[in-house]
Design a protein around this motif. Sequence first.
Motif, PDB file in Angstrom:
ATOM      1  N   THR A  25      57.377   3.029  91.381  1.00  0.00           N
ATOM      2  CA  THR A  25      56.455   3.181  90.264  1.00  0.00           C
ATOM      3  C   THR A  25      55.081   3.412  90.878  1.00  0.00           C
ATOM      4  O   THR A  25      54.961   3.545  92.097  1.00  0.00           O
ATOM      5  N   GLY A  26      54.055   3.400  90.065  1.00  0.00           N
ATOM      6  CA  GLY A  26      52.714   3.601  90.588  1.00  0.00           C
ATOM      7  C   GLY A  26      52.227   2.458  91.457  1.00  0.00           C
ATOM      8  O   GLY A  26      51.409   2.644  92.355  1.00  0.00           O
ATOM      9  N   ARG A  27      52.743   1.264  91.221  1.00  0.00           N
ATOM     10  CA  ARG A  27      52.269   0.076  91.940  1.00  0.00           C
ATOM     11  C   ARG A  27      53.223  -0.425  93.016  1.00  0.00           C
ATOM     12  O   ARG A  27      52.795  -1.064  93.967  1.00  0.00           O
ATOM     13  N   PHE A  28      54.534  -0.197  92.846  1.00  0.00           N
ATOM     14  CA  PHE A  28      55.527  -0.797  93.735  1.00  0.00           C
ATOM     15  C   PHE A  28      56.605   0.201  94.134  1.00  0.00           C
ATOM     16  O   PHE A  28      56.892   1.148  93.410  1.00  0.00           O
ATOM     17  N   ILE A 101      58.496  -4.335  87.749  1.00  0.00           N
ATOM     18  CA  ILE A 101      59.691  -4.802  88.459  1.00  0.00           C
ATOM     19  C   ILE A 101      60.915  -4.658  87.562  1.00  0.00           C
ATOM     20  O   ILE A 101      61.983  -4.228  88.012  1.00  0.00           O
ATOM     21  N   TYR A 102      60.758  -4.966  86.280  1.00  0.00           N
ATOM     22  CA  TYR A 102      61.876  -4.807  85.335  1.00  0.00           C
ATOM     23  C   TYR A 102      62.309  -3.343  85.263  1.00  0.00           C
ATOM     24  O   TYR A 102      63.504  -3.038  85.286  1.00  0.00           O
ATOM     25  N   LYS A 103      61.347  -2.422  85.188  1.00  0.00           N
ATOM     26  CA  LYS A 103      61.665  -0.986  85.137  1.00  0.00           C
ATOM     27  C   LYS A 103      62.421  -0.553  86.389  1.00  0.00           C
ATOM     28  O   LYS A 103      63.391   0.207  86.309  1.00  0.00           O
ATOM     29  N   LYS A 107      66.195   0.778  86.363  1.00  0.00           N
ATOM     30  CA  LYS A 107      66.449   2.127  86.840  1.00  0.00           C
ATOM     31  C   LYS A 107      67.487   2.123  87.975  1.00  0.00           C
ATOM     32  O   LYS A 107      68.260   3.062  88.128  1.00  0.00           O
ATOM     33  N   ALA A 108      67.513   1.057  88.755  1.00  0.00           N
ATOM     34  CA  ALA A 108      68.467   0.920  89.854  1.00  0.00           C
ATOM     35  C   ALA A 108      69.804   0.360  89.374  1.00  0.00           C
ATOM     36  O   ALA A 108      70.704   0.113  90.184  1.00  0.00           O
ATOM     37  N   HIS A 109      69.935   0.124  88.064  1.00  0.00           N
ATOM     38  CA  HIS A 109      71.167  -0.361  87.427  1.00  0.00           C
ATOM     39  C   HIS A 109      71.538  -1.794  87.820  1.00  0.00           C
ATOM     40  O   HIS A 109      72.700  -2.124  87.930  1.00  0.00           O
ATOM     41  N   PHE A 110      70.530  -2.627  88.035  1.00  0.00           N
ATOM     42  CA  PHE A 110      70.780  -4.046  88.259  1.00  0.00           C
ATOM     43  C   PHE A 110      70.517  -4.866  87.006  1.00  0.00           C
ATOM     44  O   PHE A 110      70.871  -6.021  86.932  1.00  0.00           O
ATOM     45  N   MET A 111      69.858  -4.250  86.019  1.00  0.00           N
ATOM     46  CA  MET A 111      69.554  -4.907  84.752  1.00  0.00           C
ATOM     47  C   MET A 111      70.109  -4.042  83.626  1.00  0.00           C
ATOM     48  O   MET A 111      70.217  -2.831  83.767  1.00  0.00           O
TER      49      MET A 111
END
Length: 112
Positions: A25-28, A101-103, A107-111
């Motif tokens: 993302t823009g921050r992480f 972090i949620y996004k 996006k990585a399919h862990f949530m």
Amino acid sequence: MQSEFRLRENRDFRRVFQRGRSLATGRFVLYWYKSQSNRFRVGFSISKKVGNAVERNRLKRRLRACFQEFSPLLQDTSVDFVVIARKGSSEATYTEIHSDIYKLLKKAHFMV
């Protein structure tokens, strides 16, 4: 977050960077790699470009709190995560950090 859920050794970080996948993302930036352990572990990489020691430690505490909140949902995964903070991420509020972090995890399919 308990110490058993943290990545600490350089070889673990290198393994995640070299063999893992990533999203940003823009921050992480989130890197992850399937591990042999029966739990998830997370490590943080925050350079001096992000801010002084006080700001970096505050950001690490907030990131740990986010993963602590997500731990019931990640409990059954055996994955090593590494979160890299980009410049300007120390000015973000806890809510913004949490949503980033949620996004990334979604996006990585862990949530779900």
